[in-house]
Scaffold this motif. Sequence first.
Motif, PDB file in Angstrom:
ATOM      1  N   LEU B 198       0.825  -1.209   0.000  1.00  0.00           N
ATOM      2  CA  LEU B 198       0.000   0.000   0.000  1.00  0.00           C
ATOM      3  C   LEU B 198       0.855   1.253   0.000  1.00  0.00           C
ATOM      4  O   LEU B 198       0.572   2.227  -0.701  1.00  0.00           O
ATOM      5  CB  LEU B 198      -0.896   0.016   1.230  1.00  0.00           C
ATOM      6  N   LEU B 199       1.936   1.216   0.781  1.00  0.00           N
ATOM      7  CA  LEU B 199       2.831   2.377   0.828  1.00  0.00           C
ATOM      8  C   LEU B 199       3.447   2.644  -0.534  1.00  0.00           C
ATOM      9  O   LEU B 199       3.489   3.784  -1.010  1.00  0.00           O
ATOM     10  CB  LEU B 199       3.942   2.140   1.850  1.00  0.00           C
ATOM     11  N   ASN B 202       0.813   4.065  -2.889  1.00  0.00           N
ATOM     12  CA  ASN B 202       0.487   5.464  -2.610  1.00  0.00           C
ATOM     13  C   ASN B 202       1.618   6.400  -3.004  1.00  0.00           C
ATOM     14  O   ASN B 202       1.396   7.490  -3.554  1.00  0.00           O
ATOM     15  CB  ASN B 202       0.171   5.632  -1.131  1.00  0.00           C
ATOM     16  N   LEU B 205       1.624   6.763  -6.771  1.00  0.00           N
ATOM     17  CA  LEU B 205       0.551   7.651  -7.224  1.00  0.00           C
ATOM     18  C   LEU B 205       0.901   9.103  -6.971  1.00  0.00           C
ATOM     19  O   LEU B 205       0.650   9.982  -7.785  1.00  0.00           O
ATOM     20  CB  LEU B 205      -0.745   7.318  -6.495  1.00  0.00           C
ATOM     21  N   TYR B 206       1.518   9.340  -5.820  1.00  0.00           N
ATOM     22  CA  TYR B 206       1.871  10.707  -5.468  1.00  0.00           C
ATOM     23  C   TYR B 206       2.984  11.233  -6.357  1.00  0.00           C
ATOM     24  O   TYR B 206       2.953  12.369  -6.833  1.00  0.00           O
ATOM     25  CB  TYR B 206       2.291  10.723  -3.997  1.00  0.00           C
ATOM     26  N   LYS B 215      -9.485   7.226  -3.803  1.00  0.00           N
ATOM     27  CA  LYS B 215      -9.229   7.540  -2.419  1.00  0.00           C
ATOM     28  C   LYS B 215      -8.302   6.480  -1.850  1.00  0.00           C
ATOM     29  O   LYS B 215      -8.122   5.415  -2.403  1.00  0.00           O
ATOM     30  CB  LYS B 215     -10.539   7.542  -1.626  1.00  0.00           C
ATOM     31  N   TYR B 216      -7.765   6.810  -0.693  1.00  0.00           N
ATOM     32  CA  TYR B 216      -6.853   5.885  -0.029  1.00  0.00           C
ATOM     33  C   TYR B 216      -7.515   4.544   0.249  1.00  0.00           C
ATOM     34  O   TYR B 216      -6.943   3.480   0.042  1.00  0.00           O
ATOM     35  CB  TYR B 216      -6.377   6.550   1.261  1.00  0.00           C
ATOM     36  N   ILE B 219      -7.772   2.138  -2.695  1.00  0.00           N
ATOM     37  CA  ILE B 219      -6.561   1.375  -2.994  1.00  0.00           C
ATOM     38  C   ILE B 219      -6.439   0.201  -2.047  1.00  0.00           C
ATOM     39  O   ILE B 219      -6.047  -0.913  -2.450  1.00  0.00           O
ATOM     40  CB  ILE B 219      -5.318   2.280  -2.882  1.00  0.00           C
ATOM     41  N   CYS B 223      -6.229  -3.649  -3.339  1.00  0.00           N
ATOM     42  CA  CYS B 223      -5.144  -4.552  -2.961  1.00  0.00           C
ATOM     43  C   CYS B 223      -5.666  -5.746  -2.200  1.00  0.00           C
ATOM     44  O   CYS B 223      -5.019  -6.785  -2.145  1.00  0.00           O
ATOM     45  CB  CYS B 223      -4.115  -3.831  -2.106  1.00  0.00           C
TER      46      CYS B 223
END
Lengths: 189, 310
Positions: B198-199, B202, B205-206, B215-216, B219, B223
């Motif tokens: 997940l990290l 994210n 994506l960033y 949204k968080y 994701i 997953c």
Amino acid sequence: MSGEFGGNDGFYSSSDSYEDEPPLLEELGINFDHITQKTLAVLNPFKAAEHDMMQDTDLAGPLVFCLAFGGSLMLCGKLQFGYIYGIGVVGCMAMYFLLNMMSLTGVSVGCVVSVLGYCLLPMVILSSSAVLLSLKGMIGIVLTVLAVVWCSFSSSKLFVSALSMENQQPLVAYPCGLVYGVFALLTVF
Amino acid sequence: MDVPSEFRNPGKRRPKKGGTKPQLYEDTSMQPPPSEYGAHHGQGINMEGYNPSGYGGPPGAGQFPGAQYLNDPMANMAMQYGQSLAGQGTDFVHKNLEKYVSTSRVKYYFAVDTTYVMKKLGMLCFPFTHSDWSIKFNQDQPVAPRDDINAPDLYIPSMAFVTYILIAGVVLGTYNKFTPEQLGIQTSSALVWLILELLILNMSLYIMNLKTDLKYLDIVAYCGYKFVGMIVCLLAGMVFQSTGYYSTLLWFSITIAFFLVQTLRVKILPHSEDSNYSRGSKRSLYLILSISLLQPVMMWWLTGYIMFTK
């Protein structure tokens, strides 16, 4: 009684209140009628449950069932009271979180613990039968699956009647099945 | 095995301990500590109105033996303190948790019903016949999965995760390697890999600076869908040994990759076409492909070591 009312020492003044006190079981909150009612509701999964039955959350019955479960596991040679407690706490927290997310009205922790504890009864029956026959054979597997299904069916029935989530009963039954599945895993392996 | 139970029991027996050993409580509570004097001192403070019904004088001889614990003012104070502490604790947790994970938004992801779950599971196993992947509702408002089959939910991923842990325990049990500690070990290692994934997603994506509506929690949901495939792989491997395991792994890799490509394409691509840079859509395409190809790798990684620990 009136003679002791003007009690000089502190000792006699309390015997007046001794007779006015409510009976011990009522003070402790143990109500045998409700306990038998709820146990019968668990044992007969096909009978519909009343809505108010779960409103008084009592923990005496679940405690007895957990101790019986641990005791019957001990008879099989597995001293696992700590694991039962740990899994019970984690399972109850998870069900509490899930049910609060899924239902429109919230649910209290006491209600969750009470329902999950009462529906542990078929697991107790399973683990006592594990003393006599080994659960790793075919019969054992069938019995285990049957016990897990029975537990999850009755607990989901109680939750659905307490929270009025009618069209979501299979969705509530599955997480209950997972919790009882972990207990079954402890019993079998 | 003894250590956990001893560790947990003192918490359960706390009210009684406050009655028999005042020294233990006086260190942590706010009351002054003298030990002999503590009982009288406690009585004095108790009279000021904590719990007058509990202070019924010296216990009558006819009452049950445990009564002196409940009548002891120190125990009363300890229980009051414990209750207020628990209340403060829950308030504190609620206030802080509200900042990170808003409960009302999370509730949307659990608003599922049985038909949605059945259809979604069918879609995860065989996504090739599904034609329309867009979500029909307004994107600003989170849409309850009950209303739209394409909306992500968190019920299936969380259930699939727990089932995966259970099935891993069963598989280990058939190899006679199961102990209850294994459950904890499996859970924590799977959680760590999930959080790592997940990290990474994210961050990418960033970094890629794509305008998406993801949204968080979406994701997290996407997953989590691969755990469904992992469960079937483990079951097939248990019944049919290696051939079953590898063939179901292959099938579910294809399906989850296809599923994710289709779903993410609808969510990521339309927004990047607003920008003038044509590289924008290429970046998002690469991202979608890499996300989709990461899933089979994770599936293999998290199930392989269970299947082949002999």
